[in-house]
Enzyme design. Structure first.
Site, PDB file in Angstrom:
ATOM      1  N   LYS A  40      45.120 -10.580  82.747  1.00 44.37           N
ATOM      2  CA  LYS A  40      45.413 -10.691  84.087  1.00 44.37           C
ATOM      3  C   LYS A  40      44.413 -10.497  85.058  1.00 44.37           C
ATOM      4  O   LYS A  40      43.268  -9.783  84.479  1.00 44.37           O
ATOM      5  CB  LYS A  40      46.587  -9.553  84.395  1.00 44.37           C
ATOM      6  CG  LYS A  40      46.158  -8.426  83.812  1.00 44.37           C
ATOM      7  CD  LYS A  40      47.064  -7.304  83.977  1.00 44.37           C
ATOM      8  CE  LYS A  40      46.964  -5.812  83.464  1.00 44.37           C
ATOM      9  NZ  LYS A  40      47.769  -4.995  83.501  1.00 44.37           N
ATOM     10  N   ARG A 138      58.009   1.649  87.244  1.00 39.85           N
ATOM     11  CA  ARG A 138      57.805   0.737  88.023  1.00 39.85           C
ATOM     12  C   ARG A 138      58.538  -0.612  87.588  1.00 39.85           C
ATOM     13  O   ARG A 138      58.476  -1.572  88.337  1.00 39.85           O
ATOM     14  CB  ARG A 138      56.416   0.225  88.113  1.00 39.85           C
ATOM     15  CG  ARG A 138      55.661  -0.280  86.711  1.00 39.85           C
ATOM     16  CD  ARG A 138      54.210  -0.129  86.992  1.00 39.85           C
ATOM     17  NE  ARG A 138      53.686  -0.751  85.750  1.00 39.85           N
ATOM     18  CZ  ARG A 138      52.372  -1.168  85.640  1.00 39.85           C
ATOM     19  NH1 ARG A 138      51.451  -0.779  86.309  1.00 39.85           N
ATOM     20  NH2 ARG A 138      52.185  -1.654  84.339  1.00 39.85           N
ATOM     21  N   TYR A 264      22.862   0.795 108.460  1.00 34.10           N
ATOM     22  CA  TYR A 264      23.829   1.126 109.347  1.00 34.10           C
ATOM     23  C   TYR A 264      24.028   2.661 109.411  1.00 34.10           C
ATOM     24  O   TYR A 264      24.241   3.280 108.692  1.00 34.10           O
ATOM     25  CB  TYR A 264      25.341   0.584 108.883  1.00 34.10           C
ATOM     26  CG  TYR A 264      25.396  -0.992 109.217  1.00 34.10           C
ATOM     27  CD1 TYR A 264      25.156  -1.692 110.494  1.00 34.10           C
ATOM     28  CD2 TYR A 264      25.287  -1.836 108.130  1.00 34.10           C
ATOM     29  CE1 TYR A 264      25.203  -2.982 110.563  1.00 34.10           C
ATOM     30  CE2 TYR A 264      25.584  -3.301 108.285  1.00 34.10           C
ATOM     31  CZ  TYR A 264      25.404  -3.823 109.478  1.00 34.10           C
ATOM     32  OH  TYR A 264      25.259  -5.114 109.656  1.00 34.10           O
ATOM     33  N   MET A 312      26.983  -5.470 103.376  1.00 31.26           N
ATOM     34  CA  MET A 312      27.763  -6.464 102.794  1.00 31.26           C
ATOM     35  C   MET A 312      26.990  -6.925 101.827  1.00 31.26           C
ATOM     36  O   MET A 312      27.787  -7.767 100.684  1.00 31.26           O
ATOM     37  CB  MET A 312      28.515  -7.462 103.874  1.00 31.26           C
ATOM     38  CG  MET A 312      29.484  -8.456 103.443  1.00 31.26           C
ATOM     39  SD  MET A 312      29.953  -9.787 104.656  1.00 31.26           S
ATOM     40  CE  MET A 312      30.861  -8.555 105.918  1.00 31.26           C
TER      41      MET A 312
HETATM   42  C1  LIG Z   1      47.403  -4.078  82.243  1.00 23.82           C
HETATM   43  C2  LIG Z   1      48.602  -3.936  81.314  1.00 23.82           C
HETATM   44  C3  LIG Z   1      48.261  -3.672  80.078  1.00 23.82           C
HETATM   45  C4  LIG Z   1      46.655  -3.078  79.515  1.00 23.82           C
HETATM   46  O1  LIG Z   1      46.484  -1.956  79.970  1.00 23.82           O
HETATM   47  P1  LIG Z   1      44.782  -1.472  79.661  1.00 23.82           P
HETATM   48  O2  LIG Z   1      45.139  -0.077  80.051  1.00 23.82           O
HETATM   49  O3  LIG Z   1      43.904  -2.213  80.531  1.00 23.82           O
HETATM   50  O4  LIG Z   1      44.795  -1.602  78.190  1.00 23.82           O
HETATM   51  C5  LIG Z   1      49.234  -3.291  79.055  1.00 23.82           C
HETATM   52  N1  LIG Z   1      50.544  -3.574  79.249  1.00 23.82           N
HETATM   53  C6  LIG Z   1      51.026  -3.836  80.503  1.00 23.82           C
HETATM   54  C7  LIG Z   1      52.258  -4.128  80.764  1.00 23.82           C
HETATM   55  C8  LIG Z   1      50.079  -4.103  81.443  1.00 23.82           C
HETATM   56  O5  LIG Z   1      50.357  -4.292  82.937  1.00 23.82           O
END
Ligand SMILES: *Cc1c(COP(=O)(O)O)cnc(C)c1O
Length: 374
Positions: A40, A138, A264, A312
């Site tokens: 992801k 969640r 800055y 930046m």
């Molecule tokens: C992001 C995620 C993971 C991975 O977690 P890590 O701590 O990066 O290993 C596993 N399961 C779900 C449902 C996630 O959303």
């Protein structure tokens, strides 16, 4: 160190280290590991297509994404393995899920009938992973609701528009020493599985990266993310190999006169004669602005402090006492240079955040330069 001359700032990504981190998770999961790498957020910023290309030969169970868009992009990029969308599915997504042969995490069993109808209309059953909420709060079905939802869950067993492929939960504290609640969460998932009696083909999977090392085969399956990409998973856990290095070129070296001001807000003033190097990287590249007057970089194998505010596009370091630095040299903001190393987690801590946020914050304008070199 890679040094593509036309590149102002970039990320080196080491494919062999990614592969070895995957293997260590797989080994932790016992003799018959089920490991679904989470790719992801563009594989935590490294680049999902490349991660898929590198890990494909390692025998992953599939790929985990957060959104339908991410899943569709992987599918269209040629991934033929299962792709699971983990953010709870919404009816508006169902047609695209079915059309692109994605699997979905379901938090609300009352949606199963509709999902099944879409699967039937498409002529291809949709793969479903039922999420159980054991304390993350969640997403997922609360275990105590399962009995009341028995009727709504029936399509998982009986509909030809669905394939029940998984049941899972997400651990909230597996990265903490002592892992408070990990055992209770695993037991919550198991008791849900006892209540629902899924067929043996249904994979019950509980582990994120940290959970894979804490629970091993007990977890049933692992969905690792951060460990693959070089982030630590707990003080008492194995350390990953570094996978990414963030580099930037020196674009200017100047001898600052005593009293000269920098950046800055002029928050740095030369105490005496100082030598400053301007690095072509800033918060627009994902280098946290909070590292101004606080973080470090490596130049010529030496640690040097970031001085003044991070801008930046540029950041200045104090190279007083480091001889021979000139425009065009590479500096390292995360990673190794010679005998020194700035660990990803160390940089995250200095920035008051976690490795995940550093990686996913690295901006698209930094090219990811993959290497097979050790
Ligand atoms: C992001 C995620 C993971 C991975 O977690 P890590 O701590 O990066 O290993 C596993 N399961 C779900 C449902 C996630 O959303």
């Amino acid at each position: 160190m890679q040094s593509p001359l036309r590149t102002r700032a970039w990320i080196d990504v080491r494919a062999p280290a990614l592969r070895r981190n995957f293997r260590r998770v797989a080994e932790a999961m016992g003799p018959d590991p089920w490991v679904l790498p989470m790719v992801k957020a563009d594989a935590y910023g490294l680049g999902a297509p490349e991660v898929v290309r590198v890990l494909r030969a390692e025998g992953p169970a599939g790929w985990g994404v957060a959104t339908v868009e991410e899943g569709v992009a992987l599918r269209q990029g040629g991934a033929s393995e299962p792709i699971v969308v983990f953010t709870p599915a919404l009816p508006a997504d169902f047609e695209r899920v079915a059309a692109h042969d994605l699997e979905v995490a379901v938090s609300d069993p009352r949606l199963l009938d509709r999902l099944s109808a879409v699967g039937r209309a498409c002529g291809r059953p949709v793969g479903v992973h039922l999420e159980v909420d054991t304390g993350m709060g969640r997403a997922g079905v609360r275990p105590e609701q399962l009995d009341a939802l028995a009727g709504a869950l029936r399509p998982l067993r009986e509909s030809d528009g669905l394939r029940w492929v998984g049941m899972f939960t997400h651990l909230h504290s597996a990265d903490e020493a002592g892992g408070p609640g990990v055992g209770a969460q695993l037991e919550g998932l198991r008791s849900a599985a006892r209540a629902l009696e899924p067929p043996p083909s249904v994979r019950v999977h509980a582990a994120n990266s940290a959970g894979a090392f804490r629970l091993g085969a007990e977890a049933g399956g692992a969905r690792p993310g951060i460990f693959l990409y070089g982030g630590r998973v707990g003080p008492d856990q194995p350390e990953p190999e570094a996978v990414v290095a963030v580099r930037a070129r020196v674009v200017r070296v100047v001898d600052a006169a005593p009293g000269a001001t920098l950046g800055y807000g002029a928050t740095h003033r030369a105490d005496g004669p100082e030598r400053w190097a301007t690095l072509a990287i800033g918060y627009g590249d994902g280098l946290p602005r909070v590292l101004g007057n606080r973080g470090e970089a490596l130049i010529a194998g030496r640690r040097v402090p970031i001085i003044g505010r991070v801008s930046m596009d540029v950041t200045v370091v104090n190279i007083s006492g480091v001889p021979g630095v000139e425009a065009g040299n590479a500096a390292t903001l995360v990673g190794r240079d010679g005998g020194e190393e700035l660990l990803l987690d160390e940089v995250a801590e200095a920035a008051g955040t976690i490795s995940y946020e550093i990686l996913t914050g690295l901006a698209p304008r930094l090219p990811r330069i993959w290497t097979e070199a050790e």
